[in-house]
Design a protein around this motif. Sequence first.
Motif, PDB file in Angstrom:
ATOM      1  N   LEU A  41      40.746  38.807  50.607  1.00 57.61           N
ATOM      2  CA  LEU A  41      41.024  37.745  49.633  1.00 57.61           C
ATOM      3  C   LEU A  41      42.433  37.222  49.804  1.00 57.61           C
ATOM      4  N   ARG A  42      43.327  38.206  49.990  1.00 58.64           N
ATOM      5  CA  ARG A  42      44.753  37.850  50.066  1.00 58.64           C
ATOM      6  C   ARG A  42      44.990  36.942  51.276  1.00 58.64           C
ATOM      7  N   LYS A  43      44.395  37.330  52.370  1.00 59.54           N
ATOM      8  CA  LYS A  43      44.593  36.537  53.610  1.00 59.54           C
ATOM      9  C   LYS A  43      44.046  35.117  53.422  1.00 59.54           C
ATOM     10  N   ALA A  44      42.807  35.055  52.857  1.00 60.85           N
ATOM     11  CA  ALA A  44      42.167  33.753  52.650  1.00 60.85           C
ATOM     12  C   ALA A  44      42.962  32.925  51.661  1.00 60.85           C
ATOM     13  N   ILE A  92      42.824  17.763  53.800  1.00 64.73           N
ATOM     14  CA  ILE A  92      42.654  18.346  52.487  1.00 64.73           C
ATOM     15  C   ILE A  92      41.209  18.347  52.027  1.00 64.73           C
ATOM     16  N   GLU A  93      40.407  17.488  52.689  1.00 65.53           N
ATOM     17  CA  GLU A  93      39.006  17.411  52.282  1.00 65.53           C
ATOM     18  C   GLU A  93      38.223  18.639  52.750  1.00 65.53           C
ATOM     19  N   ASN A  94      38.766  19.361  53.760  1.00 62.16           N
ATOM     20  CA  ASN A  94      38.037  20.512  54.305  1.00 62.16           C
ATOM     21  C   ASN A  94      37.807  21.583  53.216  1.00 62.16           C
ATOM     22  N   PRO A  95      36.536  21.875  52.882  1.00 57.45           N
ATOM     23  CA  PRO A  95      36.274  22.820  51.750  1.00 57.45           C
ATOM     24  C   PRO A  95      36.286  24.297  52.197  1.00 57.45           C
ATOM     25  N   LEU A  96      36.334  24.503  53.498  1.00 59.80           N
ATOM     26  CA  LEU A  96      36.143  25.894  53.978  1.00 59.80           C
ATOM     27  C   LEU A  96      37.155  26.903  53.436  1.00 59.80           C
ATOM     28  N   THR A 122      37.929  31.613  50.140  1.00 62.29           N
ATOM     29  CA  THR A 122      38.715  32.312  49.127  1.00 62.29           C
ATOM     30  C   THR A 122      37.846  32.690  47.936  1.00 62.29           C
ATOM     31  N   ASN A 123      37.074  31.636  47.526  1.00 66.34           N
ATOM     32  CA  ASN A 123      36.201  31.834  46.375  1.00 66.34           C
ATOM     33  C   ASN A 123      35.174  32.951  46.633  1.00 66.34           C
ATOM     34  N   GLN A 124      34.660  32.931  47.878  1.00 58.80           N
ATOM     35  CA  GLN A 124      33.651  33.955  48.228  1.00 58.80           C
ATOM     36  C   GLN A 124      34.285  35.363  48.194  1.00 58.80           C
ATOM     37  N   LYS A 125      35.499  35.460  48.778  1.00 59.25           N
ATOM     38  CA  LYS A 125      36.184  36.762  48.799  1.00 59.25           C
ATOM     39  C   LYS A 125      36.428  37.260  47.363  1.00 59.25           C
ATOM     40  N   LEU A 126      36.816  36.278  46.511  1.00 59.40           N
ATOM     41  CA  LEU A 126      37.095  36.614  45.113  1.00 59.40           C
ATOM     42  C   LEU A 126      35.833  37.136  44.434  1.00 59.40           C
ATOM     43  N   ASP A 127      34.702  36.442  44.727  1.00 61.60           N
ATOM     44  CA  ASP A 127      33.435  36.889  44.136  1.00 61.60           C
ATOM     45  C   ASP A 127      33.078  38.289  44.597  1.00 61.60           C
ATOM     46  N   GLU A 128      33.228  38.503  45.935  1.00 66.06           N
ATOM     47  CA  GLU A 128      32.899  39.834  46.470  1.00 66.06           C
ATOM     48  C   GLU A 128      33.733  40.920  45.770  1.00 66.06           C
TER      49      GLU A 128
END
Lengths: 120, 501
Positions: B114-117, B141-145, B150-156
């Motif tokens: 998470l931290r890295k992302a 800035i439009e790139n959502p990846l 980050t969001n995925q790591k946070l969820d995990e």
Amino acid sequence: MKKLLLVEDNDLNRDMLSRRLQRKGYQVVTAIDGQEALELMHSEHPDLVLMDMNLPVLNGWDACRTASLDARINGIPILALTAHALEQELKKALEAGCRDYATKPIDFPVLLEKIEGLIK
Amino acid sequence: MSLRRRLIISMLTILALLSVNVGTHFWGSLARNESMVAYRDSVRAGQLSDEIGRLLEDQRQQVLVLATIKETTGDQLGSAEQQAALESIREIDSRIMTLGGLTWNDTESLYQGLRKASQGLLSMWRDFYEKYNEDNVPIDIENPLPYLETNQKLDELKQEQAKLAVDRANIIDRTIALTDRITVLAFVGTLLLTFLLGFALVRFTSRSLKRLQKGTELIGAGDLSFRIQTDNETGELAELASAFNDMSVKLSEAIEQVQMAKDQADQANAAKSTFLANVSHELRTPLNAIIGYSEMIQEEVADGEALEPEQLKEDLEKIVFSGRQLLSLINDVLDLSKIETGKMTVHQEWFNPRLALERLGNSMSPLLASQNNTLILIPGEALPEVYTDATKFRQILTNLLGNANKFTEHGEIKVEMKIRDSEQLVITVEDTGIGMTAEQLDRIFEVFEQADHSTSAKYGGTGLGLSLCREFATLLGGTITAASTPEKGSLFTVTLPVHRA
């Protein structure tokens, strides 16, 4: 004359009593100890024996017992003379076969009565 | 085992069990606490993750709106707005750091991801804000990846935290159940052990006490030979039992002594009665002669007989002799009584002992002749005068010579006097008479005793002569001893100090 045998180990008492009895008309034979007394009872046939109990060689009690078992002399009455005033000592003399007793110091008139009573 | 040791062991055992109880409780609390902290961290991390998620989403909306504005209007971003935006990014970063503080070993790798992302995403946003007013923003800035990652790591991480919270809650439940079980078991064990130890203690102690009780009852009832069994036990009760045993030994010893003293007193009493009977007998014999001769003389006088002077003199002499015999007997009894009550006095004077002996020998010659005995006074050395009680000296010698004569017939009586160490006068009286056995020798000096019970019948005497000799010798500071062989004769030795201090 009646014959008495006086058995007494004390010289004075033997001398005194034999003389007093002779003065009253008795013939008196004397012995010093129980053994001699038994011998004289056989040889002299006295009418009565006056016997002190504390005697040397054979004492009075044993002499009385021996005499009472001997048919030849057991008819001779024995009168005990004793300086023991205790009741049991007197009883002991009667048990040994004496017919009567007199206590020392001897009351002479009483003794004479007893002698006459026994000789009859 | 000693009572104290039993008690101490019981108490220690119970204390150990109580310690187990308390220890289990503390261990349970500790274990629970650790799990509680972890659980709280997990819950807190979950909340924080939600917050971060919301902040990230807000920031992304803002970035997208600003990017659209710039594209469509080309408006510039105010300095204050720019600072606020950077501040909120720093805020997000700080929240993520805080989340790291709540991360445990199990979630470390997820957090690092998470931290890295998030660092990538946040630095992109920071660049976007810092370079917003420049003409050509090179940032895609439009790139959502980056955001999605980050969001995925946070969820995990959030899911993992939730799972951990459940795990920890379970651990807490298990720990509570375990400690409860241990506490109950230890408590029941403590109760059981306390009961067992108490029972054993009471049983052992009461067995020892019962034995003690039975023993003391028996000893108290008079069975002093009874000994309380200790069965090789040690400790206070066994010591008490052996103290009781010692007591009964000492009691029986004391009773034995009392019994012995009573027996001795009874014997002494019996000896006194015998003595009294003997004295009575001895008094009556001379009295018989005195009264008899006196009455006979009275009769002779009364009958008016011619009295022979010689015969009368002899008879009167016999009366006097018997009277003197009576007197000497009474004197002996009185002397003895004086000695017994401690009233006998000593009158010392100077006199020649050999002269005294010769006089005594002369006065006794009729007596010696009556038994056909010869008195031999051994000459020996010249003797000095001695300073002692002459009367008692004479009484001792009279007694010894009288005895020697009484128990000897047709024999010899030898008397010898010597000075020993110039301090002691030693007198020996030796006869060739009937003698005595060792057993008789043991008793002849005792008051009221004669060598033999038939002795008094055979030889007269009250059994006072030798007792008086010994008492006198002792009074004069000397001694008297006897030796004898039956049928051969006796030897009496008197030792007196020449000059009594």
